[in-house]
Design a protein around this motif. Structure first.
Motif, short mmCIF file in Angstrom:
data_model
loop_
_atom_site.label_atom_id
_atom_site.label_comp_id
_atom_site.label_asym_id
_atom_site.label_seq_id
_atom_site.Cartn_x
_atom_site.Cartn_y
_atom_site.Cartn_z
N SER A 1 -2.45 10.74 14.71
CA SER A 1 -1.17 11.39 14.42
C SER A 1 -1.15 11.91 12.99
O SER A 1 -2.00 11.58 12.16
N LEU A 2 -0.12 12.70 12.69
CA LEU A 2 0.06 13.19 11.33
C LEU A 2 0.40 12.06 10.35
O LEU A 2 -0.04 12.08 9.20
N SER A 3 1.18 11.09 10.80
CA SER A 3 1.50 9.97 9.90
C SER A 3 0.24 9.21 9.52
O SER A 3 0.08 8.78 8.37
N GLU A 4 -0.69 9.06 10.47
CA GLU A 4 -1.95 8.39 10.16
C GLU A 4 -2.80 9.25 9.23
O GLU A 4 -3.46 8.75 8.32
N LEU A 5 -2.78 10.56 9.44
CA LEU A 5 -3.53 11.46 8.56
C LEU A 5 -3.07 11.31 7.11
O LEU A 5 -3.90 11.21 6.20
N TRP A 6 -1.75 11.28 6.89
CA TRP A 6 -1.24 11.15 5.52
C TRP A 6 -1.55 9.78 4.94
O TRP A 6 -1.73 9.64 3.73
N GLN A 7 -1.67 8.78 5.78
CA GLN A 7 -2.11 7.46 5.30
C GLN A 7 -3.54 7.55 4.78
O GLN A 7 -3.86 7.01 3.72
N TRP A 8 -4.41 8.26 5.50
CA TRP A 8 -5.79 8.44 5.06
C TRP A 8 -5.85 9.20 3.74
O TRP A 8 -6.62 8.83 2.84
N VAL A 9 -5.04 10.26 3.63
CA VAL A 9 -5.04 11.08 2.41
C VAL A 9 -4.57 10.27 1.22
O VAL A 9 -5.17 10.31 0.13
N ARG A 10 -3.51 9.49 1.41
CA ARG A 10 -2.99 8.68 0.30
C ARG A 10 -4.00 7.62 -0.12
O ARG A 10 -4.21 7.39 -1.32
N GLU A 11 -4.64 6.95 0.84
CA GLU A 11 -5.63 5.93 0.50
C GLU A 11 -6.79 6.53 -0.29
O GLU A 11 -7.27 5.94 -1.26
N TYR A 12 -7.22 7.70 0.12
CA TYR A 12 -8.31 8.41 -0.58
C TYR A 12 -7.89 8.77 -2.00
O TYR A 12 -8.63 8.55 -2.97
N THR A 13 -6.68 9.32 -2.13
CA THR A 13 -6.16 9.71 -3.45
C THR A 13 -6.06 8.50 -4.37
O THR A 13 -6.51 8.55 -5.53
N GLN A 14 -5.46 7.44 -3.89
CA GLN A 14 -5.26 6.26 -4.72
C GLN A 14 -6.58 5.57 -5.06
O GLN A 14 -6.71 4.99 -6.14
N ALA A 15 -7.57 5.65 -4.18
CA ALA A 15 -8.88 5.07 -4.48
C ALA A 15 -9.50 5.74 -5.69
O ALA A 15 -10.05 5.08 -6.60
N GLY A 16 -9.42 7.07 -5.75
CA GLY A 16 -9.95 7.80 -6.90
C GLY A 16 -9.18 7.50 -8.17
O GLY A 16 -9.77 7.33 -9.25
N ILE A 17 -7.86 7.42 -8.07
CA ILE A 17 -7.03 7.11 -9.24
C ILE A 17 -7.33 5.72 -9.76
O ILE A 17 -7.45 5.51 -10.97
N HIS A 18 -7.49 4.75 -8.87
CA HIS A 18 -7.76 3.38 -9.30
C HIS A 18 -9.12 3.23 -9.96
O HIS A 18 -9.29 2.42 -10.88
N MET A 19 -10.11 4.02 -9.53
CA MET A 19 -11.40 4.00 -10.20
C MET A 19 -11.26 4.44 -11.65
O MET A 19 -11.87 3.87 -12.56
#
Length: 415
Positions: A297-315
């Motif tokens: 679903s789209l809600s799951e897609l945005w969960q993937w995008v946010r996790e990816y974004t935050q992973a890079g920020i946390h690094m």
């Protein structure tokens, strides 16, 4: 099929079958300034800089030509630009020709848009080259759907690699071997081939064709359609920000790593969408296609995008968080990073393949030194100077008393 199981609704002139497609509208809010370049770089003779008010005016070319013709300056301008392309400063030239008192009111009438500019030095008399922002046909700043889809693409690959690392572990030794090649062109070529293989492992899984050069037909990305994002409140004006980087690298002499607490400026200026600007866009998912990668679903897609974004920020936060704590605190609300100055995020896909962050950093440093190599030496000495992170720089945006990580945005569904 029963009508309650096969809902169909009309969007414009297109019929959308909700059993096959999911469509939603979203609102994107710029947490920090965002720059998405249109490929144009303006020289100092192509814009007017009002130094006293620190404003830049971008001129309507038709009205500008008419203004020059009316003043009898069309030939003089063309000749002076041709003679001194690089150093001709439009505001000085006009002030000399007709005087500052007359110039500024006239410029305001023929300007398409204007941008306040923040200079780090009060003594600076110009803003150098300006990299322009992408705009729509009406002159309003726009966020292309291709930019949004690029982030989604990277997020999907990152998620799939993190979810099933065993499927991709054979690629990492080959990447390490590839970056050890002596010839930079060989390094690029081998890494490009491995990137294509990674693409086939992650998103090119439809197996609709085996023809060479037709990989896009096999990509699940064809099942994700993203529109351009347009301003909710129409406003042509932007802001101009000088490029600002902060590095974390080994200090010469004794090797201890140091962070630049204020960062260092570069001569490039970017035309940016201001923070707090709001945009609307739509996404459509073709269910049968995206389910091939376990996306529902789209809600799951945005969960993937946010996790990816935050992973890079946390690094980056592990290295820069102590010195830029407020900036990283604000970044916690970001769902994605967009545009110029967010290049590190694409490297997180590279890091996702490595067994450890340290190993990923070492290999990436070697790769960058090999491919950015001129006059017998690396451009930036990543292997020598990087400590903890490659690239070793965090990209910042500063305007007045505010400072952010560049390119932060949040996304919410429009109900």
């Amino acid at each position: 099929m029963a009508i309650w199981k096969r809902l169909v609704y009309r969007v414009g002139m297109t019929m959308i079958d909700t059993t096959k497609w999911e469509r939603k509208e979203y609102e994107l809010t710029c947490i920090s300034p965002i720059h998405i370049g249109n490929g144009e770089v303006y020289k100092s003779y192509e814009y007017y800089y009002d130094r006293s008010n620190q404003m830049v005016y971008f001129l309507d070319p038709v009205k500008w030509a008419a203004f020059l013709a009316e003043k009898g300056l069309l030939d003089a301008y063309a000749e002076d630009v041709e003679k001194s392309r690089v150093c001709l400063n439009l505001n000085r030239w006009l002030d000399t020709q007709i005087g500052h008192v007359q110039t500024l009111p006239a410029i305001k009438k023929i300007a398409l848009s204007s941008s306040p500019v923040y200079l780090f030095s009060n003594n600076k008399k110009s803003v150098n080259d300006i990299v322009r922002q992408q705009r729509d046909v009406y002159g309003y700043p726009v966020i292309p759907g291709s930019s949004l889809k690029g982030v989604v693409h990277s997020a999907i690959r990152w998620h799939l690699m993190r979810r099933s690392p065993e499927k991709y572990q054979d690629l990492w030794p080959e990447i390490q071997s590839a970056v050890e090649q002596r010839n930079p062109s060989e390094v690029r070529s081998e890494v490009r081939k491995l990137t294509a293989r990674l693409e086939n492992h992650t998103v090119n899984v439809l197996h609709l064709t085996g023809k060479k050069g037709k990989d896009a037909l096999n990509s699940v990305m064809k099942g994700i359609r993203i529109s351009d994002a347009y301003l909710v409140v129409k406003k042509r004006d932007t802001i101009l920000l000088q490029k600002l980087d902060a590095s974390f690298k080994k200090k010469k002499g004794y090797g201890r790593a140091m962070v630049e607490p204020e960062g260092h400026t570069l001569s490039v200026f970017r035309e940016c969408i201001p923070s707090r600007s709001r945009y609307r866009f739509t996404i459509m998912l073709e269910r049968e296609i995206i389910q091939k990668i376990g996306l529902s679903s789209l809600s799951e897609l945005w969960q993937w995008v946010r996790e990816y974004t935050q992973a890079g920020i946390h690094m980056q936060e592990k290295v820069f968080g102590q010195d830029f704590s407020p900036e990283f605190k604000e970044a916690e609300t970001a769902d994605l990073l967009l545009g110029g100055g967010t290049g590190f995020l694409s490297k997180t896909v590279f890091y996702a393949l490595a067994p450890t962050q340290e190993e990923g950093q070492k290999t990436l440093a070697t790769y960058l030194d090999k491919v950015f190599f001129r006059r017998g030496r690396p451009d930036h000495y990543h292997q020598r100077d990087d400590q903890g992170l490659t690239p070793r720089t965090v990209k910042l945006a500063r305007f007045g008393h505010e400072r952010w990580l560049m390119g932060l945005a949040s996304v919410k569904e429009v109900k």
